[in-house]
Each structure stands twice: as structure tokens, then as C-alpha cells.
Design an enzyme around this catalytic site. Sequence first.
Site, mmCIF file in Angstrom:
data_model
loop_
_atom_site.group_PDB
_atom_site.id
_atom_site.type_symbol
_atom_site.label_atom_id
_atom_site.label_comp_id
_atom_site.label_asym_id
_atom_site.label_seq_id
_atom_site.Cartn_x
_atom_site.Cartn_y
_atom_site.Cartn_z
ATOM 1 N N HIS A 1 69.468 -92.083 -32.379
ATOM 2 C CA HIS A 1 70.314 -92.371 -34.095
ATOM 3 C C HIS A 1 69.765 -93.947 -34.066
ATOM 4 C CE1 HIS A 1 72.041 -88.838 -34.891
ATOM 5 N NE2 HIS A 1 72.852 -89.052 -35.847
ATOM 6 N N THR B 1 78.654 -82.995 -29.517
ATOM 7 C CA THR B 1 78.627 -83.801 -28.480
ATOM 8 C C THR B 1 79.914 -82.806 -27.040
ATOM 9 O OG1 THR B 1 78.969 -85.677 -29.867
ATOM 10 C CG2 THR B 1 80.161 -86.199 -27.888
ATOM 11 N N GLU C 1 70.612 -97.825 -38.191
ATOM 12 C CA GLU C 1 71.557 -97.087 -38.902
ATOM 13 C C GLU C 1 72.685 -98.315 -39.759
ATOM 14 O OE1 GLU C 1 74.339 -93.909 -36.516
ATOM 15 O OE2 GLU C 1 73.686 -92.917 -38.976
ATOM 16 N N ASN D 1 79.507 -80.047 -35.678
ATOM 17 C CA ASN D 1 81.203 -80.642 -36.069
ATOM 18 C C ASN D 1 80.949 -81.249 -37.265
ATOM 19 O OD1 ASN D 1 83.526 -79.567 -34.981
ATOM 20 N ND2 ASN D 1 82.003 -80.591 -32.825
ATOM 21 N N ASP E 1 72.167 -83.899 -41.438
ATOM 22 C CA ASP E 1 72.604 -84.706 -40.773
ATOM 23 C C ASP E 1 74.220 -84.088 -40.920
ATOM 24 O OD1 ASP E 1 73.306 -86.664 -39.366
ATOM 25 O OD2 ASP E 1 74.165 -88.100 -41.302
ATOM 26 N N ASP F 1 77.560 -89.655 -26.956
ATOM 27 C CA ASP F 1 78.835 -90.592 -28.202
ATOM 28 C C ASP F 1 78.520 -91.753 -27.875
ATOM 29 O OD1 ASP F 1 80.797 -91.590 -29.257
ATOM 30 O OD2 ASP F 1 81.594 -89.729 -30.220
ATOM 31 N N GLY G 1 77.448 -91.111 -32.449
ATOM 32 C CA GLY G 1 78.196 -91.976 -33.006
ATOM 33 C C GLY G 1 77.920 -93.488 -33.236
ATOM 34 N N HIS H 1 74.056 -81.663 -37.145
ATOM 35 C CA HIS H 1 75.734 -82.430 -36.390
ATOM 36 C C HIS H 1 76.573 -81.272 -36.556
ATOM 37 C CE1 HIS H 1 74.468 -86.479 -35.084
ATOM 38 N NE2 HIS H 1 74.182 -85.832 -35.920
HETATM 39 P P1 5GP Z 1 80.029 -82.936 -33.196
HETATM 40 O O1 5GP Z 1 79.068 -84.035 -32.008
HETATM 41 O O2 5GP Z 1 81.506 -82.757 -32.407
HETATM 42 O O3 5GP Z 1 79.430 -81.222 -33.149
HETATM 43 O O4 5GP Z 1 79.951 -84.029 -34.838
HETATM 44 C C1 5GP Z 1 79.661 -84.650 -35.038
HETATM 45 C C2 5GP Z 1 79.632 -85.260 -34.573
HETATM 46 O O5 5GP Z 1 77.915 -86.138 -34.768
HETATM 47 C C3 5GP Z 1 80.626 -87.147 -34.813
HETATM 48 O O6 5GP Z 1 81.482 -87.820 -34.003
HETATM 49 C C4 5GP Z 1 79.643 -88.097 -33.545
HETATM 50 O O7 5GP Z 1 79.637 -89.123 -33.020
HETATM 51 C C5 5GP Z 1 78.006 -87.786 -34.646
HETATM 52 N N1 5GP Z 1 77.361 -87.909 -36.072
HETATM 53 C C6 5GP Z 1 77.471 -86.509 -37.377
HETATM 54 N N2 5GP Z 1 77.131 -87.775 -38.068
HETATM 55 C C7 5GP Z 1 76.638 -88.518 -38.041
HETATM 56 C C8 5GP Z 1 75.803 -89.971 -38.102
HETATM 57 O O8 5GP Z 1 75.866 -90.171 -39.508
HETATM 58 N N3 5GP Z 1 75.597 -90.980 -37.519
HETATM 59 C C9 5GP Z 1 75.894 -90.883 -36.000
HETATM 60 N N4 5GP Z 1 75.835 -92.082 -35.790
HETATM 61 N N5 5GP Z 1 76.633 -90.034 -35.672
HETATM 62 C C10 5GP Z 1 76.508 -89.510 -35.962
#
Ligand code: 5GP
Length: 364
Positions: A226, A98, A229, A17, A304, A169, A199, A15
Site C-alpha cells: 500500500h 492479516t 495513501e 475482512n 479493496d 499490518d 494497515g 482484503h
Molecule cells: P484482513 O487483513 O483483516 O482480512 O482485512 C482487513 C485489514 O486490511 C485492515 O485491518 C487493514 O489492516 C487492511 N486494509 C483494508 N483496507 C485497507 C485500506 O484501504 N488501506 C490499508 N492501508 N489497509 C487496509
Amino acid sequence: MEWCVSMPKVELHAHLNGSIRDSTLLELAKGLGDKGLIDFSQVEHVILKNDRSLAEVFKLFDVIHILTTDHATVTRITKEVVEDFASENVVYVELRTTPKKNDSKGMSKHSYIEAVLEGLRAVSSVDVDFIPNSEELKHLSNPLLSTTNDKCNENTRKKIFVRLLLSIDRRETTEAAMETVMLALEMRHFGVAGIDLSGNPAVGEWVTYLPALKFAREQGLSVTLHCGEVPNSREIHDMLDFLPERIGHACFFEEDHWRKLKSSKIPVELCLTSNIRTLSVPSIDAHHFVDLYNSKHPVVLCTDDSGVFSTSVSNEYKIAASSFGLGRKETFELSKNAVEFIFADNTVKEDLRNIFSSAAKNLE
Ligand code: 5GP
């Protein structure tokens, strides 16, 4: 560890962020703190905290998003994240993120992804290949498509393939999820290869995202979910019945789920450190990697959130090798097999197979 760093690797579950350097997050927090927009000491405490439950991880993401959701920062973190993966010899990464709207910054989902693409173009330490290479795309005359960020002679430069997955998300509505899929289709020519559902797993319902995921599939986008979890038997069944191209995690599977998964041969993205740190799996010895690996089910090791969980792809391989008794050959094979599960086209697969074949010669 050195050997795990030098071996070529493929990262399929990262991911954006979650992969930010701590130093960058702290710098961004300090900047907002100095402007009086946040309380730096509180945010610093949240960023530097080591052990977090899954629920706390999602609170941290809310903080991270406050710090990062403007165009320049999205560009900066994308550049840094790709450079960090390349520096440990990741040769192909699928970066998922996202798309976000932030009206106060004039940001739309579209401009968010534009900022990500700008980050890919800004990478300077390595050549980035993010434009699909099919015959069809070669005929397009858009100048932005004409090259990657090749700045030097190809032969002397390291190269990393990057493809993007747009994440839905679980907080989003069906319409918002559909908007993300439409954006992915529009951005296909810029290396968007698929859709991810992520998410907070304690939030939302499968039926909400299903229309968008079905549409993505009809349009030829690959889908990863996902899955498992948290304990949610019905949802796990529904997700497996959807037959996504891959799933991530699979921590809370029951007998029936394993049976269905194994007969479907859906590859699983496994994130050892993340699962242990969030207490989704009680200990490394109890990790489902062992059963899946022994039954020759397709698996790929991933980070992750390398920033949030202070890990790297090399570290994940090192943990697997030391915890599960894998020798160099087995560890290398595990890394190489991941090529077969990527969402990019066959020409990329072929290039990656060649990279691994050359690297295999150094093993002998
Ligand atoms: P972004 O999409 O903002 O670049 O990365 C962060 C987002 O990825 C988080 O807000 C969340 O929605 C998702 N995310 C990151 N790590 C996990 C995880 O371990 N499990 C799940 N379900 N979502 C995650």
C-alpha cells in the site's frame, strides 16, 4: 452493468475482512449482542454508516475483527467472499488477509490461515483452484494437496482460481512481520503467493517492515505495498526504490513519484470507489486512473474492501467505463491485461489467457 458482470475479471486487491457481506457482519454482531458481549445498536450504526474517512475505516476494521476473529467465522467469511466474487465472474482472485493471533480463541497466525484454507475447501457453488500447479508440487504426497474442492464434473462447473497474500499490518513489529513471512513460506504449497503491506498508513515506519519484505523477496515471494495513501514523500520514494511487484492506491504521489513509478513500470492496483469514499481522491474526474491509463502504465481495477465500500469488481469496471468513456473493447482489454500482473505461476496465466480469448469471441 450486466455486461461488466458477465465479462471475466481478475481481482488483485481484496482484503478478506473488508469483503464481508453486511448481512453476515450484522448477523455476527447480533449474535454477540444477544450474548451481552457487545452493544448491538452501536455496532449496527458503525456497520451501516456509508461515508467514512480513511481513519474511520480503520476504526471499523477494529470492530469487524472483534466480530470475525475465531476459526469458524474466518472459515465462513472466506467461503462467502469467494462465492461472491465467483458469482460476478471473477475468474482469479488474490485474497489478502492479516494472519491474527487471538489467545482467547486458541488462535495462532498459523491456525488463522488454516481456517482460511478450510473456507476455500468449503466453497460449494463453484470449483476453487488454490493449490499451485507446478511440476514440483505434483510430486508431493500430502493428501490435502491432492485436489481442490472439485465436487462435480469439471466441464459443467464454474471455476475460480484463488491465491492468498498474507498481509503485514503496519502496527506490527519487525519480528511479527517476519513471522508472517515465515508463515507465507510454509503455506506456499497451499496457494500463498505473496506478501502485502497494509494497515493504517498514519502508523509505523517503512524501516520496521523492510527486513521482512527483503527476506520475502529473497525467498521468491512476490510483494505488493500500500503506497501513497497519505502524503508521505520519503516513504513513497523508499517503497518505489524497493521495486515491489505491484503497489496499491498511489493517491498522494508528487511529480517525482510519478516519474519514478512510470520508469519502473510497477503495476498499480487502483480502487476507485475506495479512494472516493475515503476522500483520498477528491472526485472521480480527478482520479489518477486517467493519467496512468493514457500513459499506458500497467493498472488493474480492484475493490479493496467490497463489503466496507459496498462495491463489486463489476461495479468498478462500470464506473471506469462510464466515468472515463471506455467502450466495451477497452473495458474488456483492461480486465484482460490484469492477467499479466498476477502472482500465480505461468500455467495459471496461460489458463486465464485462454479464458479471456474465449470470452473475446463473444465480443465480436
Ligand atoms: P484482513 O487483513 O483483516 O482480512 O482485512 C482487513 C485489514 O486490511 C485492515 O485491518 C487493514 O489492516 C487492511 N486494509 C483494508 N483496507 C485497507 C485500506 O484501504 N488501506 C490499508 N492501508 N489497509 C487496509
